[in-house]
Design a protein around this motif. Structure first.
Motif, PDB file in Angstrom:
ATOM      1  N   VAL A   1       0.821  -1.222   0.000  1.00 13.63           N
ATOM      2  CA  VAL A   1       0.000   0.000   0.000  1.00 13.63           C
ATOM      3  C   VAL A   1       0.849   1.264   0.000  1.00 13.63           C
ATOM      4  N   VAL A   2       2.127   1.164   0.345  1.00 11.02           N
ATOM      5  CA  VAL A   2       3.061   2.289   0.510  1.00 11.02           C
ATOM      6  C   VAL A   2       2.556   3.160   1.669  1.00 11.02           C
ATOM      7  N   VAL A   3       1.967   4.325   1.379  1.00  8.72           N
ATOM      8  CA  VAL A   3       1.321   5.153   2.406  1.00  8.72           C
ATOM      9  C   VAL A   3      -0.074   5.489   1.889  1.00  8.72           C
ATOM     10  N   ALA A   4      -1.096   5.013   2.598  1.00  5.33           N
ATOM     11  CA  ALA A   4      -2.477   5.206   2.151  1.00  5.33           C
ATOM     12  C   ALA A   4      -3.250   6.022   3.180  1.00  5.33           C
ATOM     13  N   PRO A   5      -3.811   7.181   2.797  1.00  5.27           N
ATOM     14  CA  PRO A   5      -4.589   7.985   3.741  1.00  5.27           C
ATOM     15  C   PRO A   5      -5.928   7.324   4.060  1.00  5.27           C
ATOM     16  N   VAL A   6      -6.396   7.516   5.279  1.00  2.00           N
ATOM     17  CA  VAL A   6      -7.698   6.994   5.698  1.00  2.00           C
ATOM     18  C   VAL A   6      -8.675   8.164   5.775  1.00  2.00           C
ATOM     19  N   GLY A   7      -9.782   8.047   5.060  1.00  2.32           N
ATOM     20  CA  GLY A   7     -10.772   9.124   5.049  1.00  2.32           C
ATOM     21  C   GLY A   7     -11.729   9.053   6.218  1.00  2.32           C
ATOM     22  N   ASN A   8     -12.075   7.820   6.636  1.00  2.00           N
ATOM     23  CA  ASN A   8     -12.994   7.664   7.762  1.00  2.00           C
ATOM     24  C   ASN A   8     -12.881   6.272   8.357  1.00  2.00           C
ATOM     25  N   ILE A   9     -13.262   6.148   9.625  1.00  2.00           N
ATOM     26  CA  ILE A   9     -13.288   4.867  10.331  1.00  2.00           C
ATOM     27  C   ILE A   9     -14.620   4.755  11.064  1.00  2.00           C
ATOM     28  N   THR A  10     -15.248   3.589  10.961  1.00  2.00           N
ATOM     29  CA  THR A  10     -16.510   3.329  11.650  1.00  2.00           C
ATOM     30  C   THR A  10     -16.264   2.370  12.809  1.00  2.00           C
ATOM     31  N   TYR A  11     -16.737   2.766  14.009  1.00  2.00           N
ATOM     32  CA  TYR A  11     -16.586   1.921  15.200  1.00  2.00           C
ATOM     33  C   TYR A  11     -17.893   1.944  15.987  1.00  2.00           C
TER      34      TYR A  11
ATOM     35  N   ARG B   1       0.302  12.974   3.260  1.00  2.00           N
ATOM     36  CA  ARG B   1       0.678  13.287   1.878  1.00  2.00           C
ATOM     37  C   ARG B   1       2.157  13.666   1.803  1.00  2.00           C
ATOM     38  N   LYS B   2       2.617  14.443   2.765  1.00  2.00           N
ATOM     39  CA  LYS B   2       4.018  14.866   2.806  1.00  2.00           C
ATOM     40  C   LYS B   2       4.950  13.672   2.991  1.00  2.00           C
ATOM     41  N   LEU B   3       4.593  12.774   3.904  1.00  2.00           N
ATOM     42  CA  LEU B   3       5.423  11.599   4.163  1.00  2.00           C
ATOM     43  C   LEU B   3       5.417  10.647   2.968  1.00  2.00           C
ATOM     44  N   GLN B   4       4.239  10.486   2.356  1.00  2.00           N
ATOM     45  CA  GLN B   4       4.126   9.607   1.190  1.00  2.00           C
ATOM     46  C   GLN B   4       4.960  10.125   0.029  1.00  2.00           C
ATOM     47  N   SER B   5       4.925  11.431  -0.195  1.00  2.00           N
ATOM     48  CA  SER B   5       5.686  12.032  -1.289  1.00  2.00           C
ATOM     49  C   SER B   5       7.186  11.842  -1.089  1.00  2.00           C
TER      50      SER B   5
END
Length: 495
Positions: A444-454, A470-474
């Motif tokens: 996945v490399v670095v994948a941002p998470v938009g939302n989590i349901t709990y 985004r900065k770390l992934q770049s």
């Protein structure tokens, strides 16, 4: 086994002592994968390799054609040893080396290598002073390399495979070669070889099929803008496999053997490495107990192999933010188990929870610890980070969480930017107040998470421009692909 003798004046079959033997266990499209064992007066085999490589590339032919030209133009003796796994070459070699010298000259002059042959012959005076049985000097080898610098049009390994690079996902696309190395339980792995990609034979009673005695790794090769290839921290994968092998009572390749096998696999499948910015070549090293065993015990025999496939984004969302759900019923690992090593038995248990989550529209599952069911651990196949202000936190590796190599790299990059990074137990409630959440892994490399349901409640997170993820992934992908200077010494240039 067959041996063919080539000399500058004679082509015939014969077995005898000679200056150097080419063992074809590492054969692929040119002589770069050959191992040369020197004998008698041949003190520096690299010069011979240079000449044969040059003649092979300039003539646009297979390696054996370069051998024929070299033997014709320079009075030396070469024995080519063909093992049983390379008998398909026998016909080509026999056609090349049987018959009279005049016939060989005629064949060569009819080829598109005539111009190279003439240019090469003009260098004869440079070598005549060396005597008929002397190796080339370093200066002569250097002159050869400059004069016959290979061009792209002759290098078949620079051609791309017939793949739609714009539609790559994370699925299997079989490539040309895989690497195989074997040993028994009380032995050490010896030298392996490249084989054509294909099925392997396993006993129904093999340790891997009956008791799950197996490990795997994952790493990628990238193509730089200048065409050269990069590996990212392959020695870390080798070390992690050694740790896992000790836990699973298996012998393992040395770090040097592992890295060398990865390099050979990447080079042999070079045409399957996507163009810059289009993806990477994912390589899957496997270590399995292939020997037969009935009672519960370590297998008697083991196989280490690497296969490869070009890949794009792991998740179907591509670079879009992920949509996760916290799993509070099923668990990925337990204390004292094997959650901290990359054994094959860690992955099938997550399939049920993952399938249920995807059927409800989620990207993946976030697992909780199996003891208290209150601390987050990791996803089905990647690590997780949360961001709050200037602090970045990730669950500590306590034996139930895999010590990801991408995870380790992101921690170092983030600290280099001045962020406060903590490895600690993270209560699931911390997800409610987090500014950002992101995942890391080789796939996945670095994948941002938009939302989590709990427990039915959904929490949204910052993504896109300005996000720390985004900065770390770049930065990470820039290092991996050669677009950013690698000040950490993480990348390995292989071709």
């Amino acid at each position: 086994m067959m041996k063919l003798l080539m000399t500058g004046n004679l082509y015939r079959r014969e077995i005898r002592e000679n200056y150097c033997s080419f063992f074809l266990g590492k054969h692929h499209q040119n002589v770069r994968a050959f191992e040369v064992i020197c004998k008698k007066n041949w003190n520096d085999s690299s010069h011979l390799i240079t000449v044969i490589r040059v003649m092979t590339w300039k003539c646009g032919r297979e390696w054996w054609y370069g051998c024929a030209l070299t033997a014709l133009l320079y009075p030396l003796t070469i024995t080519i040893t063909i093992t049983s796994s390379h008998l398909f070459l026998e016909k080509q070699l026999s056609q090349c080396f049987e018959g009279e010298q005049e016939e060989q000259l005629s064949m060569i002059h009819r080829s598109n290598g005539l111009r190279s042959l003439i240019q090469f012959s003009r260098l004869g005076s440079s070598f005549s002073k060396l005597g008929p049985n002397s190796p080339f000097t370093s200066q002569a080898a250097s002159s050869l390399q400059q004069l016959f610098e290979p061009t792209t049009s002759y290098r078949s390994d620079d051609e791309y495979a017939n793949v739609n690079w714009d539609e790559l996902g994370f699925g299997l696309t079989p490539t040309d070669y895989m690497y195989v190395m074997k040993c028994s339980i009380n032995e050490k792995f010896s030298e392996g070889e490249l084989n054509r990609y294909g099925n392997i034979e396993l006993s129904p009673s093999s340790g891997v099929l009956n008791y799950g005695q197996g490990l795997f790794e994952g790493l990628k090769a990238y193509r730089r803008e200048d065409g050269r290839l990069l590996l990212f921290r392959p020695e870390q994968n080798a070390l992690r496999m050694k740790i896992g092998a000790e836990r699973m009572c298996m012998p393992s390749p040395s770090v040097e053997q592992f890295v060398d096998a990865v390099k050979q696999t990447a080079l042999a499948n070079k045409r399957w490495i996507p163009p810059p910015g289009k993806g990477s070549l994912y390589m899957r090293p496997l270590l399995i107990g292939n020997g037969p065993v009935l009672g519960l015990a370590p297998a008697p025999d083991y196989t280490f192999l690497i296969y490869a496939s070009p890949v794009g984004n792991y998740f179907k969302e591509g670079l879009a933010p992920l949509n996760l759900v916290v799993e509070d019923k099923f668990h990925r690992a337990a204390p004292g188990g094997t959650g901290g090593v990359k054994t094959i038995t860690n992955y099938a248990p997550v399939l049920k929870a993952q399938a249920q989550a995807k059927s409800k529209g989620f990207s993946d599952v976030l697992f909780l610890d199996s003891v208290n069911k209150k601390n987050i651990e990791e996803l089905s196949s990647c690590n997780i980070f949360i961001v709050k202000g200037n602090a970045i936190s990730t669950p500590d590796t306590n034996g139930t969480i895999l010590a990801g190599i991408t995870r380790k790299s992101i921690i170092d990059i983030a600290r280099g930017y001045g962020y406060q990074v903590e490895e600690r137990p993270i209560p699931v409630e911390d997800l409610i107040d987090a500014d950002e959440v992101f995942c890391t892994g080789t796939a996945v490399v670095v994948a941002p998470v938009g939302n989590i349901t709990y427990l039915g409640k959904r929490v949204e997170y910052k993504t896109g421009a300005g996000a720390i993820s985004r900065k770390l992934q770049s930065t990470l992908t820039g290092i991996q692909t050669g677009l950013i200077e690698d000040k950490m010494g993480w990348t390995v240039v292989i071709g």
